[in-house]
Design a protein around this motif. Sequence first.
Motif, short mmCIF file in Angstrom:
data_model
loop_
_atom_site.label_atom_id
_atom_site.label_comp_id
_atom_site.label_asym_id
_atom_site.label_seq_id
_atom_site.Cartn_x
_atom_site.Cartn_y
_atom_site.Cartn_z
N VAL A 1 7.66 -8.25 -5.93
CA VAL A 1 6.81 -7.44 -5.13
C VAL A 1 7.35 -7.42 -3.45
CG1 VAL A 1 5.16 -9.42 -4.89
CG2 VAL A 1 4.24 -7.26 -4.79
N ILE A 2 6.92 -6.22 -2.94
CA ILE A 2 6.96 -6.29 -1.69
C ILE A 2 5.72 -6.03 -0.72
CG2 ILE A 2 8.14 -4.63 0.29
CD1 ILE A 2 9.98 -3.74 -1.88
N ILE A 3 5.51 -6.83 0.28
CA ILE A 3 4.10 -6.88 0.70
C ILE A 3 4.22 -6.54 2.18
CG2 ILE A 3 1.93 -8.31 1.31
CD1 ILE A 3 2.54 -9.68 -1.36
N ARG A 4 3.33 -5.60 2.85
CA ARG A 4 3.71 -5.55 4.24
C ARG A 4 2.22 -5.90 4.84
NH1 ARG A 4 6.03 -0.39 6.91
NH2 ARG A 4 7.90 -1.00 5.75
N PHE A 5 2.12 -6.73 5.70
CA PHE A 5 1.04 -7.07 6.66
C PHE A 5 1.11 -6.17 7.84
CE2 PHE A 5 1.67 -11.03 4.05
CZ PHE A 5 0.44 -11.26 3.71
N ALA A 6 -0.01 -5.28 8.29
CA ALA A 6 0.11 -4.66 9.40
C ALA A 6 -1.18 -4.59 9.95
CB ALA A 6 0.57 -3.30 8.98
N GLY A 7 -1.23 -4.70 11.30
CA GLY A 7 -2.33 -4.95 12.27
C GLY A 7 -1.90 -4.80 13.61
N ASP A 8 -3.03 -5.04 14.26
CA ASP A 8 -2.85 -5.06 15.72
C ASP A 8 -1.85 -6.12 16.22
OD1 ASP A 8 -3.62 -3.24 17.87
OD2 ASP A 8 -4.29 -5.21 19.06
N VAL B 1 2.54 -3.05 -1.56
CA VAL B 1 1.15 -3.34 -1.03
C VAL B 1 0.96 -3.30 0.53
CG1 VAL B 1 -0.94 -5.09 -0.98
CG2 VAL B 1 0.77 -4.89 -2.84
N LEU B 2 0.14 -2.69 1.03
CA LEU B 2 0.04 -2.77 2.44
C LEU B 2 -1.28 -3.18 2.99
CD1 LEU B 2 0.89 -1.59 5.46
CD2 LEU B 2 -0.40 0.63 4.75
N VAL B 3 -1.20 -4.12 3.70
CA VAL B 3 -2.58 -4.60 4.42
C VAL B 3 -2.82 -4.07 5.73
CG1 VAL B 3 -3.89 -7.05 5.25
CG2 VAL B 3 -2.14 -6.81 2.94
N ALA B 4 -3.81 -3.15 5.60
CA ALA B 4 -3.96 -2.54 6.83
C ALA B 4 -5.17 -3.14 7.71
CB ALA B 4 -4.18 -1.00 6.76
N ARG C 1 4.92 2.58 -1.34
CA ARG C 1 5.57 3.49 -2.57
C ARG C 1 4.35 4.22 -3.30
NH1 ARG C 1 3.15 1.44 -7.12
NH2 ARG C 1 3.02 -0.86 -7.47
N PRO C 2 4.59 5.06 -3.79
CA PRO C 2 3.64 6.04 -4.59
C PRO C 2 2.90 5.15 -5.44
CG PRO C 2 5.83 7.11 -4.66
CD PRO C 2 6.03 5.69 -4.18
N MET C 3 1.65 5.24 -5.39
CA MET C 3 0.52 4.58 -6.31
C MET C 3 0.46 3.14 -5.83
SD MET C 3 -0.63 6.67 -8.40
CE MET C 3 -1.29 5.91 -9.64
N GLY C 4 0.93 2.89 -4.70
CA GLY C 4 0.84 1.39 -3.92
C GLY C 4 -0.53 1.07 -3.72
N VAL D 1 -6.88 1.60 -3.40
CA VAL D 1 -7.38 1.36 -2.26
C VAL D 1 -8.30 -0.23 -2.58
CG1 VAL D 1 -8.74 1.53 -0.09
CG2 VAL D 1 -7.17 3.39 -1.19
N ILE D 2 -8.20 -1.06 -1.74
CA ILE D 2 -9.05 -2.28 -2.04
C ILE D 2 -9.77 -2.41 -0.74
CG2 ILE D 2 -9.28 -4.94 -2.22
CD1 ILE D 2 -6.81 -4.83 -3.81
#
Lengths: 618, 335
Positions: free
Chosen positions: A16-23, A87-90, A104-107, A141-142
């Motif tokens: 699994v590939i996870i990206r944490f993104a924020g300020d 997964v993207l944490v925004a 990715r599509p449907m991520g 979306v969570i």
Amino acid sequence: MSTTIEDTEPEALDKVIIRFAGDSGDGMQLAGNRFTDASAAFGNDLATFPSFPAEIRAPAGTLPGVSSFQVQIADFDILTAGDEPDVLVAMNPAALKSNLADLRPMGTIVINTEAFEERNLAKAGYTENPLTDGSLNAYKVIEVPMESLTKEAVKDTGVSGRDVLRSKNMFALGLMAWLYSRPLEPTVDWINAKFGRKPEVAEANIATLKAGYNFGFTTEATKNSAVTVKPAKLPPGEYTTISGNLSLAWGLIAGAKAANLPLFYGSYPITPASDILHELSRHKNFGVRTFQAEDEIAAISASIGAAFGGHLAVTGTSGPGLALKSEALSLAMMTELPLIVINVQRGGPSTGLPTKPEQSDLLFAMYGRHGESPLPIVAASSPSDAYESAIEAVRIALKYMTPVILLSDNSVATGSEPWRLPERDSLPDFRVTFATKPNSPDGEFMPYVRDPLTFARQWAVPGTPGLEHRIGGLEKEEVSGNVSYNSDNHQLMTDTRAWKVANIANDITPVAVDDPDGASTLVLGWGSTLPVIKAAVRRVRNEGHPIAHAHLRHLNPFPANLGEVLKSYDNVLIPELNTGQLIRLIRAEYLVDAVGLNKVSALPFKVTEIEAKLLEMI
Amino acid sequence: MTTIEYTRGDFQSDQEVRWCPGCGDYTILASVQKFMAASGIRKENAVFVSGIGCAARFPYYMATYGMHSIHGRAPAVATGLATARPDLSVWVVGGDGDMMSIGGNHLIHALRRNVNLKILMFNNQIYGLTKGQYSPTSEVGKTTKSSPMGSIDYPFNPMSLALGAEATFVARTLDMDPKHTGEMLEAAYAHKGSAFVEIYQNCNVFNDKAFIALTSKDDRDSNRIYLEHGKPIRFGQDMEKAVVMHNGEATIVDAAAVDETAILIHDQTNMSMAFALSRLSHSPTGPTPLGIFRSVDERGTYDDGVNAQLAKAKSTKGDGNIDDLIRSLGTWTVG
């Protein structure tokens, strides 16, 4: 599903590939690093790609201020941080906007909903709220009101003011820990160690971490999503998680130990090389002297002084700094003193992209000096390889009495991966012997008497009685080292310096080719593209096509067998994060009609990019 | 350790000295070789480091260890050497262009760090090796090859610059006064930390007689103000001139016109006084102080500081073990 969460077996994924993104103030690098360590402790293979702005604090909430950390975890030996996150944490609208295209599509997107208010949306350039306008319908979306949940979690811990929301990255981390069945203990231990002196801050962070975990555990929205990535089957051994700047610093210490010399590191702060200075300055008990110089030129000049004094001298920098060191590097070359010059490459030219990866200084390392000034070049190809590459650079510098350029880059320096540690007591022994006796019939010490095999001159250090001698930048007479303007002598010395470096080709490991199926196409790489090329090669082979791969650690001189290897393939592909530098050297040296795959877009290659090119070629 | 008796000849290398005939560098070379022979420094422990310029050929003529490095960088090279090897006596030699123009940054940082270096700046107020351009110490209006209408660059005051850079030892001497040069070398060597010695040096080819006010038989006694710690500052043929503080500035007066108690007593530990004295002359065309402007030893040296930290780290953490270091972030085992 009707089962309750307690008896649900987590679904097993292979990666699994996870990206944490924020300020950049949101603590995303920290959250990513903690997730990485927890996964390492769990036994996953992993690779990371941190990405952050060059500004320490770009304006909050804006697109330039977004900081992200991508980690891929897997139950097999993965090679890269992955192309597309699952997964993207925004943490805010800017983070969503600048990272969504990669998902990715449907991520899955985990969203800190409370940051999606009018002001932040405007700063990110949204005219409509993406949470309500349907633009995220293609994703899972969570939505999490992370800020109020964080406030609630810390209300009894005694933290107040700005400290309250500071721990919301721990909420995100806790939630991800639950989603991917990571243990919380390593993070709790880390928090306690980090904030030992501020128990209320430690308590707040732990409370938030657990609140995030429990949020995942109890909410309907996510309860069927809990998945795990099982431990990877890595080769047996003892592992640690390492980033390239650290392992490079350790490699220098190891090299000094192997040579039985004290280490001197002269450096001027520069991104992304400064962590080497930081790390080395912590290890004075190894006999390491660090010198934070007034500028790049002083950093290398002082290192040359230390080398004259018999230390293993090293100077480290990034591209712009190498430019400033160029004149002094020629002095080190002319005086034939051992010196390691580290260049942690970044996007250029000029200040360029200080925090982004690029391999665009190869030709500069090769030719960036006045006069005929060839030097050995060694390149690190991954965070763990930086350790071995540093030791190799030290070996060459000392054995051949020459400066060596050690190339790293932003991906190697700041990325991390599991490293199978060398066995205890396995350090090589290449201890140095200084000259102690005169080396000429008349009892004088002649600084340019050479070893017949390596062409290295002797290293006689000040303090040794009877060996007093002078060296310097003016051309020196062979043997005696006296200043000489003689034309034949200059020809001889120029040729000798070149032979000395060229001859190292016979003393380095021949390039190994990974070619199990007898391919007709070879992909040749150098430096930090190693993991992504390996991953692309694996995919192409899985699709049934033979493909060969070779990767260079030594860029000057090339391994002695390289020409033969290249000529045994019909096609050669050379992927580089530059506009074509190794390919020029290869074409010039071997007259091989290699094909380039080049990219300078502030990002590493994607596996799919190299895969597509290879499929096109075979 | 046995003491070795040296002569000046023991410090002369076998290389032919190639400065122009009549150059002030010859006198300075002789003064330095003479001092080294008498100093008790063992030949193998002395290192001369230079940059580029006429003066920078100096190491080739000394039978010690030496490095002729690149333009301006000698203080940086020497900083690395002295930090790595505090057992050595490291000397830096350069001219005014080398030290104050291209290498100005390294000079001021070496001085503020108080690296244990003895820095000799041969000031001839001209670029000699490149055949006669104005230097950062040339006077305004100087006509040279690169300033045919006169230089418009305001020059540095080397003493003020060194003091401003927090130097712990600042002195000035003159090529034509070998005895005084020898005394300054001795005091610089005895000083623990960076010692900056400006040596006025005549370039008889490109800037002849720049220091004539200090060297000619007729004028020299009227213009040399020898500074001696603890002594009233008086000078002149018959000591008829004196220095007093007036409105916060050092000022030259007729000694007879002031009360004896008003005459400044030189205190080389007083930074304000040192700075005031450095302002007495901006170029050596009139009365000019020579001697030690400042010498203080309350600050530790950089190299001692570095090595003390190493010793402390070793005593608290023990000798480093590489196998432990690479495991220090925590490990896991795959069976």
